[in-house]
Design a protein around this motif. Structure first.
Motif, PDB file in Angstrom:
ATOM      1  N   LYS A  82       0.984  -1.234  -0.077  1.00  0.00           N
ATOM      2  CA  LYS A  82       0.017  -0.016   0.187  1.00  0.00           C
ATOM      3  C   LYS A  82       0.721   1.179   0.130  1.00  0.00           C
ATOM      4  CE  LYS A  82      -4.092  -2.150   2.327  1.00  0.00           C
ATOM      5  NZ  LYS A  82      -4.670  -2.339   3.868  1.00  0.00           N
TER       6      LYS A  82
ATOM      7  N   TYR B 268       2.335   1.692  -3.566  1.00  0.00           N
ATOM      8  CA  TYR B 268       1.062   2.266  -4.296  1.00  0.00           C
ATOM      9  C   TYR B 268       0.816   3.821  -4.225  1.00  0.00           C
ATOM     10  CZ  TYR B 268      -3.514   2.971  -5.903  1.00  0.00           C
ATOM     11  OH  TYR B 268      -4.763   3.437  -6.652  1.00  0.00           O
ATOM     12  N   TRP B 269       0.618   4.145  -3.022  1.00  0.00           N
ATOM     13  CA  TRP B 269       0.523   5.644  -2.747  1.00  0.00           C
ATOM     14  C   TRP B 269       1.667   6.306  -3.097  1.00  0.00           C
ATOM     15  CZ3 TRP B 269      -4.261   7.241  -2.805  1.00  0.00           C
ATOM     16  CH2 TRP B 269      -5.215   6.176  -2.304  1.00  0.00           C
TER      17      TRP B 269
ATOM     18  N   LYS C 296       3.814   5.951  -5.423  1.00  0.00           N
ATOM     19  CA  LYS C 296       3.563   6.024  -6.947  1.00  0.00           C
ATOM     20  C   LYS C 296       2.232   6.862  -7.231  1.00  0.00           C
ATOM     21  CE  LYS C 296       3.517   3.201 -10.904  1.00  0.00           C
ATOM     22  NZ  LYS C 296       2.548   3.733 -11.717  1.00  0.00           N
ATOM     23  N   LYS C 297       1.302   6.964  -6.434  1.00  0.00           N
ATOM     24  CA  LYS C 297       0.169   7.669  -6.921  1.00  0.00           C
ATOM     25  C   LYS C 297       0.491   9.110  -6.600  1.00  0.00           C
ATOM     26  CE  LYS C 297      -4.136   7.002  -7.629  1.00  0.00           C
ATOM     27  NZ  LYS C 297      -4.539   6.547  -8.745  1.00  0.00           N
ATOM     28  N   SER C 298       1.265   9.376  -5.512  1.00  0.00           N
ATOM     29  CA  SER C 298       1.468  11.053  -5.238  1.00  0.00           C
ATOM     30  C   SER C 298       2.643  11.589  -6.159  1.00  0.00           C
ATOM     31  CB  SER C 298       2.030  11.048  -3.769  1.00  0.00           C
ATOM     32  OG  SER C 298       3.303  10.398  -3.681  1.00  0.00           O
TER      33      SER C 298
ATOM     34  N   ASP D 203       2.865  10.413  -9.353  1.00  0.00           N
ATOM     35  CA  ASP D 203       2.097  10.998 -10.509  1.00  0.00           C
ATOM     36  C   ASP D 203       1.428  12.153 -10.494  1.00  0.00           C
ATOM     37  OD1 ASP D 203       3.307   8.537 -11.814  1.00  0.00           O
ATOM     38  OD2 ASP D 203       1.472   7.263 -11.294  1.00  0.00           O
ATOM     39  N   LEU D 204       0.787  12.274  -9.335  1.00  0.00           N
ATOM     40  CA  LEU D 204       0.013  13.779  -8.917  1.00  0.00           C
ATOM     41  C   LEU D 204       1.037  14.880  -9.256  1.00  0.00           C
ATOM     42  CD1 LEU D 204      -2.517  12.532  -6.679  1.00  0.00           C
ATOM     43  CD2 LEU D 204      -3.104  13.019  -8.830  1.00  0.00           C
TER      44      LEU D 204
END
Length: 114
Positions: free
Chosen positions: A100, A103-104, A106-108, A110-111
């Motif tokens: 998790k 994942y987060w 990578k998400k941050s 990308d944002l």
């Protein structure tokens, strides 16, 4: 000067000798490989039996085993049972947490880069 037939006869003898030596070397190699294969098959069978056995159970123990060694083995088996009941769920939770987190992250990332 030696006759031509004598030289060809010597060459045949040398050739036959080298063929015999190569053949015996190949036979020795095959025997060694058979021995290694037999060992690998035995290891494979032992690992398969160990993995098919339920956690915490012991293989059949010899009746000739001294009592102190038997106690040592059974203590190790109980430690294995404790490990499977206590440590494995914690490791699973830690692994899920790590996934998790990755994942987060990578998400941050990308944002931020949009």
């Amino acid at each position: 000067m030696e006759p031509k037939g004598f030289i060809s006869h010597l060459e045949k003898i040398i050739r036959n000798r080298s063929q015999r030596e190569r053949k015996s070397a190949l036979i020795q190699d095959v025997d060694d490989l058979k021995k290694k294969l037999r060992h690998e098959e035995n290891v494979h069978r032992a690992l398969k039996r160990a993995l098919d056995r339920p956690l915490g159970t012991l293989p059949p123990i010899s009746a000739h085993l001294p009592q102190y060694k038997y106690r040592k083995i059974t203590n190790k088996a109980s430690v294995g049972t404790l490990r499977s009941s206590l440590l494995d769920p914690l490791l699973d939770r830690l692994w899920n947490f790590w996934l998790k987190l990755r994942y987060w992250k990578k998400k941050s990332f990308d944002l931020r880069n949009k």
